[in-house]
Every structure is written in structure tokens, then in C-alpha cells.
Design a protein around this motif. Structure first.
Motif, mmCIF file in Angstrom:
data_model
loop_
_atom_site.group_PDB
_atom_site.id
_atom_site.type_symbol
_atom_site.label_atom_id
_atom_site.label_comp_id
_atom_site.label_asym_id
_atom_site.label_seq_id
_atom_site.Cartn_x
_atom_site.Cartn_y
_atom_site.Cartn_z
ATOM 1 N N ILE A 14 -40.750 20.983 -40.347
ATOM 2 C CA ILE A 14 -39.880 20.027 -39.646
ATOM 3 C C ILE A 14 -39.853 18.701 -40.401
ATOM 4 N N ALA A 15 -38.713 18.030 -40.367
ATOM 5 C CA ALA A 15 -38.574 16.738 -41.054
ATOM 6 C C ALA A 15 -37.223 16.139 -40.706
ATOM 7 N N HIS A 16 -37.041 14.892 -41.121
ATOM 8 C CA HIS A 16 -35.726 14.249 -41.031
ATOM 9 C C HIS A 16 -34.840 14.865 -42.124
ATOM 10 N N ILE A 17 -33.534 14.699 -42.008
ATOM 11 C CA ILE A 17 -32.604 15.239 -43.003
ATOM 12 C C ILE A 17 -32.928 14.658 -44.391
ATOM 13 N N ASP A 18 -32.921 15.517 -45.408
ATOM 14 C CA ASP A 18 -33.090 15.114 -46.814
ATOM 15 C C ASP A 18 -34.497 14.596 -47.146
ATOM 16 N N HIS A 19 -35.515 15.096 -46.453
ATOM 17 C CA HIS A 19 -36.891 14.732 -46.815
ATOM 18 C C HIS A 19 -37.580 15.830 -47.633
ATOM 19 N N GLY A 20 -36.840 16.894 -47.962
ATOM 20 C CA GLY A 20 -37.360 17.889 -48.901
ATOM 21 C C GLY A 20 -37.898 19.155 -48.276
ATOM 22 N N LYS A 21 -37.394 19.538 -47.089
ATOM 23 C CA LYS A 21 -37.883 20.771 -46.443
ATOM 24 C C LYS A 21 -37.532 22.003 -47.257
ATOM 25 N N SER A 22 -36.241 22.116 -47.627
ATOM 26 C CA SER A 22 -35.781 23.331 -48.319
ATOM 27 C C SER A 22 -36.414 23.442 -49.701
ATOM 28 N N THR A 23 -36.607 22.295 -50.390
ATOM 29 C CA THR A 23 -37.246 22.325 -51.719
ATOM 30 C C THR A 23 -38.698 22.747 -51.575
ATOM 31 N N LEU A 24 -39.376 22.279 -50.528
ATOM 32 C CA LEU A 24 -40.766 22.673 -50.294
ATOM 33 C C LEU A 24 -40.852 24.172 -50.005
ATOM 34 N N ALA A 25 -39.899 24.677 -49.212
ATOM 35 C CA ALA A 25 -39.864 26.121 -48.933
ATOM 36 C C ALA A 25 -39.687 26.902 -50.242
ATOM 37 N N ASP A 26 -38.818 26.384 -51.153
ATOM 38 C CA ASP A 26 -38.638 27.021 -52.475
ATOM 39 C C ASP A 26 -39.959 27.142 -53.211
ATOM 40 N N ARG A 27 -40.739 26.021 -53.230
ATOM 41 C CA ARG A 27 -42.016 26.005 -53.972
ATOM 42 C C ARG A 27 -43.020 26.971 -53.355
ATOM 43 N N LEU A 28 -43.053 27.033 -52.026
ATOM 44 C CA LEU A 28 -43.990 27.952 -51.365
ATOM 45 C C LEU A 28 -43.628 29.402 -51.688
ATOM 46 N N ILE A 29 -42.314 29.699 -51.677
ATOM 47 C CA ILE A 29 -41.859 31.062 -52.010
ATOM 48 C C ILE A 29 -42.246 31.401 -53.444
ATOM 49 N N GLN A 30 -42.026 30.444 -54.358
ATOM 50 C CA GLN A 30 -42.311 30.662 -55.777
ATOM 51 C C GLN A 30 -43.820 30.838 -56.015
ATOM 52 N N THR A 31 -44.625 29.987 -55.371
ATOM 53 C CA THR A 31 -46.083 30.039 -55.568
ATOM 54 C C THR A 31 -46.657 31.336 -55.022
ATOM 55 N N CYS A 32 -46.101 31.810 -53.887
ATOM 56 C CA CYS A 32 -46.634 33.040 -53.275
ATOM 57 C C CYS A 32 -46.007 34.299 -53.873
ATOM 58 N N GLY A 33 -45.084 34.134 -54.833
ATOM 59 C CA GLY A 33 -44.499 35.292 -55.511
ATOM 60 C C GLY A 33 -43.441 36.009 -54.696
ATOM 61 N N GLY A 34 -42.826 35.303 -53.740
ATOM 62 C CA GLY A 34 -41.754 35.918 -52.945
ATOM 63 C C GLY A 34 -40.560 36.291 -53.801
ATOM 64 N N LEU A 35 -40.288 35.465 -54.836
ATOM 65 C CA LEU A 35 -39.211 35.744 -55.794
ATOM 66 C C LEU A 35 -39.734 35.459 -57.193
#
Length: 602
Positions: A14-35
Motif C-alpha cells: 500500500i502507498a500513495h500514488i507514484d511512491h513506487g509500489k509497482s516497481t517494488l513488486a517488479d524487484r520482488l518478482i525478479q529477486t524471487c525468480g518469478g520471471l
């Protein structure tokens, strides 16, 4: 086999608009090997073109990740990336109800903003364990210590152990994953031996698989071939597919207690799958349904009409399809004297309205005319009867009305203090009543009570332009109050344009009528005859502008000669124009409707 509960973590970002939620989700996916690195793209969970173009999240998305912590245990992380804009708070509330913990993302340079507060209070209401995360620490303007202090002062959360990270560079992501495993709780309940019980979190239509149902399993298991019952609708179906998003679609054998995933059951009609419903086993059902979610309450109403009346059926079908993917969209049939058949739609806010309109035009190739956005008024007749007024055109005769009540909101605005004066003036101009004004460092927090109909037009645009984009705004409904309200109609060539009819406060009627007439004068193309654009309240004209006629020089062929010859030609032209004005139709272009309603830009 399903994971044991102690190795599952369900959490929302959760966050205010444009505080980096989707980018953080990208990094978590990448670090955990989701993609893999090759499959990655920026904002991988924002799969709509509109989301990528505007840089906002519209739909909450779910991803299952696997992470082996330092203690050697492999954890299953079910992540929900939620929208940040106030108009999509319903998506956030649904996501929070299906999780046990939250990551609160705060921008290291912007600090706490209005929607940060709104979302964190929702998480606290859902008894979530919250991990504060200070993102964008790689920015030159980042001030993590100041933001840490602000989280403690404004929200009241202990931020001494907040995770400092940068979703862009990947700094601190390892610490964040460890914190998710150690500081967030496991699912509160879950018995694999009990009858199947699952919460229907979301549903959408897929052209190949039918309706896809996103579920959070509470007890028991869901597996392929199992016959299940939807408790709210009473429908029974056989599950033909069970799977998860990693974020790629992946088929699994079953979903166990505490897990999140999707099921399909050859469902053609999405109305069978109500958000918040309970799914259970048909032969061995659970005794009590889950509480589900509060239904979404539309805040802003607007009518949509096709430019070409023959496209009415296409619009009806398109709205039906869109409502399948967006349960917060409400609509009903409406007819207009000037615009023909269309639909009265209810939205959660102005951005929601704009997004739906743009999706209808892009995805379904429709040309639409929207009417002025309005809110729901309570009208009390002289006989004491109460009725809800959705459309200004349906307002009864004033002699039959004893009072009109309008909805008020409680708005929270956070702004750097150099813009405070301009924003206070804006709220006062919109009939606002100040409730609170506090400071946290060099940021002011204003709490105002405002009439909702003053906010739905262009309040947010004005707020952003006054504060150069730094102020943030969040609101909640705060009851109904009586007001001096009147219906203002716009007449073009002496004909009422019901799409531009609106209810305004008596004190605002004259300036708003003048402004709207001036706008329309510039926007309506000139005709061969003179056009009067008027604003009226009842039978009284309060403003008027005249669009001059395009003139042909009928005296050009007269070389000298008597003036009476010229006079005769001009009189003949004048008669023709008078007749033309009597029978002529004025077509108002679609762009004029939209532009005319964006008041106060100048």
C-alpha cells in the motif's frame, strides 16, 4: 501438496500514488525468480495500456513467489499490488481483507501523503501487521531520517526499524524479503480437514477460459474436478482448472488453507461470481458464509450517450463486459431528449469516470458524449416525501420542493507550507469549512468539510496546479446537509441542452453560468445564423453570449448605384437568416461538452 500455514505470508503493498509500489513488486518478482531477466519488463503487473501510459495502477494484481529465507525454510509469499489513487480505494479494501500484513511504502523525498494515511488506516482497521518501507533512497533529494520521523509523527507507527530500500536499483530488497518472512504473521486460520471455504476476492472474464475467479482459501482445499457451490447466488459448478500467477499463469493440483490463486469452472456469466462471495464444497458445505466486503458506493454520476444513436446496443454490450472486470462500475438505462438513449453510470470518482470512458472508447471503439458529472441529492417534497435525485434533468418543480440536501465530504489535504495560502483560498471558494490545520515539519495537513458537488468538477486539477503537483488529496463521505441549491439549464438557440444541466449553489450560479456561456461561445462552431447561448434558472436568464453568424457579402456585386439596391439585398439576407434560425439545428461537438465542463482552468 499445500504449504503448512507457518510457511505462508499473504501481504498487500500500500502507498500513495507514484511512491513506487509497482516497481517494488517488479524487484520482488525478479529477486524471487518469478520471471527471468528476459521476461521482465517495467511495471510487469500493470498489464493495461492505460496503466502504463499514465503510470498508475488501476486493478489490484496477485502474485505467488517462493523465497528461501536465511533460516533455510522456503516461504510462499502471496503479494497483492494495490492502486494508490483515491478513486480505486475499493480495490485496496478488497485486497486488504484477504491478507494478514501490509508493506507501507513511503517515498524518501515526498514523505507521507494523503492516500498514504487513508490506506494505512484501512490496513489498521483490518488488524494488519505493517512494515514501513522507505523507498527511493537512491534519489539525490532523499531524506530517509526526516521521513522516518514523519511516519511516527503523522501516522503514529514505530518507524525505527523501517526498511530502507530502492526498488529501482534493488538496494535493501534482501532485507525486505527477510522482514516479510520474520515480521509478518502467518494466516490466522486454516484447517485442511474442514469443509472447503474460500473467499471470492475478484473475478474477470477471459476470452479463452471463461470467468476466472481469484480466491483466498480459508479452510479445506479446492482441486480440479471438485463440485463447488457459490453461497450468495446458489450456483453449483465443477472446477476445471486450479492455478496461481507467478506472475505467469501456472496450473497447480490444488489450493490449500491460507493460499491464494484462481479457479475456472466454465462460467460464462460473471454475474454468478459476486465479489466477496463464499465458495464451498457442494456435498460437504461449510456452515457459515464469510462476511465478504462492503459493497462499493458510487460517489459521482454521469450519463454516457453514443454520438451515433445506432451504437446504443454496442454501448450496452460494452458496458456489460467492462462491468465484468470492474465491480465498482454501476449503470442503468437512461433516455435524453437531446441525446437519445444512453446510460446513467455511477463511479467512485472523477479519475475512475475518465478511465472507464477512455477504456470504452479504446477497447470497444465507441464515440461517446458524457454529461456533466453530478452527485446524488436528497429532495424532500412539501408532502414530506423523500426522493433521490441522480440527474438534474429529473428535478421536480421548485414549488413542490420543501428542501434539498447535498452530500458533504471530509477531505484531508497534505501540502508543503509555501502553497498553503492558495489551497486555503481554493477550499474557501468551494464553500469549505475548516476542521483542522496541523503541521509536521514543513508540511501542513488541512482537514476540510466540502460539498461533494464542488469537488467533482475540477477541484483535483486546481489543487494540483496551485501546489505544482506537491499537494495530495483524500476524502470520505461525511453525511448530507441542507443547502440553497438551484437547477441551472443551458439554452442553445432557445433549446435546452439537458446534457449540460446542473445543480449549483445559489451563490455560485451567476459566475458559473457566465463562465459556461463564455466557454460554449468559443467551443460551438459558427453557423450561417446568429446563435444565443444562455444560462437560465427557471424562467430567469442569468447569462448570455451570442455566437455571430458567418456572413456572405451579398452587396459585393453592386458597383456603385443607389444605396436602396444594397439595402434591399441586405434585408433579403436578414429574412433568410431569421428563417434559418427558426428551423436550424445547432450541433454541439463532443469535444465542446467535455471542455465546457472543465471549469476554472483559467
Amino acid at each position: 501438496m499445500s504449504k503448512p500455514l507457518e510457511h505462508i505470508r499473504n501481504f498487500a503493498i500500500i502507498a500513495h500514488i507514484d511512491h513506487g509500489k509497482s516497481t517494488l513488486a517488479d524487484r520482488l518478482i525478479q529477486t524471487c525468480g518469478g520471471l527471468t531477466a528476459r521476461e521482465m519488463s517495467e511495471q510487469v503487473l500493470d498489464n493495461m495500456d492505460l496503466e502504463r501510459e499514465r503510470g498508475i495502477t488501476i486493478k489490484a494484481q496477485t502474485v505467488r513467489l517462493k523465497y528461501t529465507a536465511k533460516d533455510g525454510i522456503e516461504y510462499q509469499l502471496n503479494l497483492m499490488d494495490t492502486p494508490g489513487h483515491v478513486d480505486f480505494a475499493y480495490e485496496v479494501s478488497r485486497s486488504l481483507a484477504s491478507c494478514e500484513g501490509s508493506l507501507l511504502i513511503v517515498d524518501a523525498s515526498q514523505g507521507v501523503e494523503a492516500q498514504t494515511l487513508a490506506n494505512v488506516y484501512q490496513a489498521i482497521d483490518n488488524d494488519h501487521d505493517i512494515i514501513p518501507v522507505i523507498n527511493k533512497i537512491d534519489l539525490p533529494a532523499a531524506e530517509p531520517e526526516r521521513v522516518q520521523q514523519q511516519i511516527e509523527d503523522v501516522i503514529g507507527l514505530d518507524a525505527s526499524d523501517a526498511i530502507l530500500c530502492s526498488a529501482k536499483t534493488g538496494d535493501g530488497i534482501g532485507d525486505l524479503l527477510e522482514a516479510i518472512c520474520t515480521r509478518l504473521p502467518q494466516p490466522k486460520e486454516g484447517d485442511a480437514a474442514a469443509p472447503a471455504k474460500a473467499l471470492l476476492v475478484d473475478s474477470w472474464y477471459d476470452a479463452y477460459l471463461g470467468v476466472m475467479v481469484l480466491v483466498r482459501v480459508i479452510d479445506g482445499t479446492l482441486r480440479k474436478g471438485q463440485k463447488v457451490k457459490f453461497m450468495a447466488t446458489g450456483a453449483t459448478r465443477e472446477i476445471d482448472r486450479v492455478g496461481v500467477f507467478t506472475p505467469k499463469l501456472e496450473i497447480t493440483d490444488e489450493l490449500g488453507p491460507g493460499e491464494m490463486g484462481f479457479v475456472t469452472a466454465a462460467i460464462k456469466d460473471i454475474s454468478e461470481t459476486r465479489v466477496g462471495d463464499t465458495i464451498t464444497d457442494e456435498k460437504n458445505p461449510c456452515t457459515k458464509a464469510l462476511t465478504g466486503f462492503k459493497p462499493s458506493v458510487p460517489m459521482v454520476f454521469c450519463s454516457l450517450f453514443p454520438v451515433d444513436s445506432s451504437e446504443y446496443e454496442k454501448l450496452k454490450e460494452s458496458l456489460g463486459k467492462l462491468a465484468l472486470n470492474d465491480s465498482s462500475l454501476h449503470y442503468e438505462i437512461e433516455s435524453s431528449q437531446a441525446l437519445g438513449m444512453g446510460f446513467r453510470c455511477g463511479f467512485l470518482g472523477l479519475l475512475h469516470m475518465e478511465i472507464i470512458q477512455e477504456r470504452l472508447e479504446r477497447e470497444f471503439d465507441l464515440d461517446l458524449i458524457p454529461t456533466a458529472p453530478s452527485v446524488v441529492y436528497h429532495i424532500y417534497s412539501t408532502k414530506g416525501e423523500k426522493q433521490e435525485l441522480y440527474n438534474p434533468v429529473d428535478m421536480p418543480d421548485v414549488v413542490k420542493i420543501s428542501k434539498i440536501e447535498e452530500p458533504w465530504i471530509k477531505a484531508t489535504i497534505l501540502t508543503p507550507d509555501e502553497y498553503l495560502g492558495g489551497l486555503l483560498q481554493l477550499c474557501e471558494d468551494r464553500r469549505g469549512i475548516q476542521v483542522e490545520l496541523t503541521y509536521a515539519g514543513n508540511r501542513a495537513m488541512m482537514v476540510y468539510r466540502l460539498p461533494l458537488n464542488e469537488v467533482v468538477f475540477d477541484f483535483y486539477d486546481r489543487l494540483k496546479s496551485i501546489s505544482r503537483g506537491y499537494a495530495s488529496f483524500d476524502y470520505q463521505l461525511d453525511g448530507y446537509e441542507e443547502g440553497e441549491l438551484v437547477k441551472m439549464t443551458i439554452l442553445v438557440n432557445a433549446e435546452s441542452v439537458d446534457a449540460l444541466a446542473m445543480i449549483v449553489h445559489k451563490s455560485q450560479a451567476d459566475p458559473r453560468g457566465r463562465q459556461l456561456c463564455e466557454r460554449l461561445k468559443d467551443l460551438i462552431p459558427r453557423q450561417m445564423f446568429k446563435i444565443a447561448v444562455q444560462a437560465a434558472i427557471g424562467g430567469k436568464i442569468i447569462a448570455r453570449e451570442t455566437i455571430s453568424a458567418m456572413r456572405k457579402d451579398v452587396t459585393a456585386k453592386c458597383y456603385g448605384g443607389d444605396v436602396s439596391r444594397k439595402r434591399k439585398l441586405l434585408d433579403k439576407q436578414k429574412k433568410g437568416k431569421k428563417k434559418m434560425r427558426q428551423y436550424g439545428n445547432v450541433e454541439i461537438p463532443q469535444s465542446a461538452f467535455i471542455a465546457a465542463l472543465k471549469m476554472g482552468d483559467d
